[in-house]
Design a protein around this motif. Sequence first.
Motif, PDB file in Angstrom:
ATOM      1  N   ASN A 545      -0.625  -3.885   0.420  1.00 12.72           N
ATOM      2  CA  ASN A 545      -0.380  -3.652   1.843  1.00 12.72           C
ATOM      3  C   ASN A 545       0.326  -2.317   2.100  1.00 12.72           C
ATOM      4  O   ASN A 545       0.534  -1.935   3.245  1.00 12.72           O
ATOM      5  N   ASP A 546       0.708  -1.613   1.024  1.00 17.31           N
ATOM      6  CA  ASP A 546       1.338  -0.298   1.160  1.00 17.31           C
ATOM      7  C   ASP A 546       0.350   0.847   0.957  1.00 17.31           C
ATOM      8  O   ASP A 546       0.730   2.017   1.067  1.00 17.31           O
ATOM      9  N   VAL A 547      -0.895   0.523   0.634  1.00 15.82           N
ATOM     10  CA  VAL A 547      -1.869   1.549   0.246  1.00 15.82           C
ATOM     11  C   VAL A 547      -2.023   2.618   1.321  1.00 15.82           C
ATOM     12  O   VAL A 547      -1.936   3.825   1.043  1.00 15.82           O
ATOM     13  N   GLU A 548      -2.269   2.212   2.575  1.00 15.57           N
ATOM     14  CA  GLU A 548      -2.494   3.189   3.640  1.00 15.57           C
ATOM     15  C   GLU A 548      -1.250   4.025   3.894  1.00 15.57           C
ATOM     16  O   GLU A 548      -1.338   5.227   4.155  1.00 15.57           O
ATOM     17  N   GLY A 562       4.129  -2.218  -9.204  1.00 13.89           N
ATOM     18  CA  GLY A 562       3.222  -2.416  -8.085  1.00 13.89           C
ATOM     19  C   GLY A 562       1.798  -2.722  -8.488  1.00 13.89           C
ATOM     20  O   GLY A 562       1.432  -2.751  -9.671  1.00 13.89           O
ATOM     21  N   SER A 563       0.978  -2.941  -7.469  1.00 11.31           N
ATOM     22  CA  SER A 563      -0.431  -3.261  -7.677  1.00 11.31           C
ATOM     23  C   SER A 563      -1.203  -2.026  -8.118  1.00 11.31           C
ATOM     24  O   SER A 563      -0.786  -0.889  -7.871  1.00 11.31           O
ATOM     25  N   GLU A 564      -2.337  -2.255  -8.749  1.00 12.07           N
ATOM     26  CA  GLU A 564      -3.169  -1.140  -9.202  1.00 12.07           C
ATOM     27  C   GLU A 564      -3.722  -0.358  -8.010  1.00 12.07           C
ATOM     28  O   GLU A 564      -3.910   0.856  -8.093  1.00 12.07           O
ATOM     29  N   LYS A 565      -3.971  -1.041  -6.903  1.00 10.10           N
ATOM     30  CA  LYS A 565      -4.467  -0.355  -5.716  1.00 10.10           C
ATOM     31  C   LYS A 565      -3.431   0.628  -5.178  1.00 10.10           C
ATOM     32  O   LYS A 565      -3.770   1.739  -4.761  1.00 10.10           O
ATOM     33  N   ALA A 566      -2.172   0.219  -5.179  1.00  8.80           N
ATOM     34  CA  ALA A 566      -1.101   1.112  -4.712  1.00  8.80           C
ATOM     35  C   ALA A 566      -0.953   2.303  -5.650  1.00  8.80           C
ATOM     36  O   ALA A 566      -0.808   3.451  -5.203  1.00  8.80           O
ATOM     37  N   LYS A 567      -0.992   2.049  -6.935  1.00  2.00           N
ATOM     38  CA  LYS A 567      -0.844   3.135  -7.906  1.00  2.00           C
ATOM     39  C   LYS A 567      -1.997   4.126  -7.820  1.00  2.00           C
ATOM     40  O   LYS A 567      -1.822   5.330  -8.051  1.00  2.00           O
ATOM     41  N   ALA A 568      -3.184   3.625  -7.469  1.00  2.00           N
ATOM     42  CA  ALA A 568      -4.368   4.490  -7.433  1.00  2.00           C
ATOM     43  C   ALA A 568      -4.272   5.556  -6.348  1.00  2.00           C
ATOM     44  O   ALA A 568      -4.789   6.667  -6.515  1.00  2.00           O
TER      45      ALA A 568
END
Length: 591
Positions: A545-548, A562-568
């Motif tokens: 939920n922090d990606v954007e 954190g999640s892999e999506k956030a790290k990406a």
Amino acid sequence: MLSRLSPLLRTSPLPPSSPMAVRVITRALPSSTVATSSLPISHVVKSASWHSSSIFGRTKFNYRSLSIARGLGNANGIGKMEIVAVSRREYRKVRSRRPSAARKSKEKELELSVKICIEEQLPEDPEILDIAEMLRLNVPMAMKLAFDGLSNSTYQTRDTSISDVGSFESVELSVLLCNDGFIRKLNREWRDEDHATDVLSMSQHIPELKLPILMLGDIVISIETAARQAEERGHTILDEIRILVVHGLLHLLGFDHELSDEAEEEMEKEEKLLLKSLGWQGKGLIQSAHDAETNGSPHLDYADDRKREGSLRFYKPKFSYIFCDMDGTLLNSKSQISLSTAKALKEATSRGVKVVISTGKTRPAVINILKMVDLAGKDGIASEFSPGVFVQGLLVYGRQGREIFRRNLDPNVCREALLYSLKHKVPLIAFSEDRCLTLFEHPLVDSLHTVYHEPKADIIPSVEQLLAGVDIQKVIFLDTAEGVSTTLRPYWAEATGDHASVVQAVPDMLEIVPSGTSKGSGVRMLLDHLGVTPKEVMAIGDGENDVEMLDLASLGVALSNGSEKAKAVANVIGISNDEDGVADAIYRYAF
């Protein structure tokens, strides 16, 4: 020297036997920060010797350089020298009086040209400016006494290239105050040592040229290291900087404690004598270093870009705002803010950086958590009167804490979720502004209050009663991490269709929110409201939920937990929330 001024006024040289008469000129420095010389390097470069306060690193390095310079090659292979002069503050000029008849004597005055410079990365700190002003008076005094001592010097190890100072018409010296980052860069580029030191000396004297001006050189002092050493040694920062000035000045006059034990003893003796004659505090840098080693407190070199606690006042902020997530980021695995993280937040805000919370939590939950570490309220980072992004961007508060955006979940999606909760006995929390609502008691429901500090949930056993008269922004299912990943998420990702979205901040909770909304969109809306651009923002988060938000910010820091999506999407990966990842990000990247 570090900066070059207009030609000095000249006087005739003194006879070697004359008592030294000194006229001091402290100059206001020009405002330009960069000057480029188009001369070939061979025409510009002069030999210079660098000394660190080297008490802690006993090596001498010789380089050829006019200033803080880099060679620039051109198409013809002829190098050019870019002279990068530090930014300076304008100090008052000392007005020179017209010489009276009484002052016109056969004795000639030795002119001391002293430049006190402040490196551009040091902030406009009143204490630093006061120290700089004091040095305008102190440095010429130290120079005169040091010169007087040379005529009667019996030291065996001092380089006597500078002996009769009175034979020169004038003497130039600059003192630069900087932070650890700047002096560390000098060490890295010129001495191949990747750490900060307290003082560096650079001699510009070239005896062979027989110039009428003694270009004594430059003394570079890290006021940040000086502050730490002052605290360790029980005196003021000014006291420590005076000690460093004396140490650097003696290096420029030919003393070098690195040569031998005898050289160290002689320089130590001269340090003590000069400090005593000036009436300044301290034993001298060499003696202080020996005392620290004897007392079991050796000097530590930090080969790291991370600033240390209490040091941010010596740096300018890189960002105006830090947007920070709560769960998994600001909060550790115990849902607490550590004391180290709290100190970092307080230090950052004291330097003018605004910290804004962007979270899935309600505003009351955030305020309650921050109260525990004295970070809530008017002077904290969150209150009912401060901006923030809450409930996954579904409630956004702007200036004075006024609501500027609200988005509610489709009532039909709410009803379906509540019915699913009753049927499958999976606890659910409905968020309605500052309230939490649920259908039945459950330990996981209680944990949302006791562990995550959300408002205690009101139990309303009927779906229709719960939905009556309230707007619901989101609902959260509470289960095990396995239950969320294998059952809840697959089911609701399909069931919500285009009417809502599913998102996760932590593994054991599934959130259903209105489609097309996110914390990132809430952050963007708040920035527009505040008139702030993403370039002014650093964001720290951990979840999908922090990606954007991480992608939007000029610098996005995803913590290692954190999640892999956030790290990406993040620019950098920080250490974990249990290692004070937010504090580390502030000290490493924000200044």
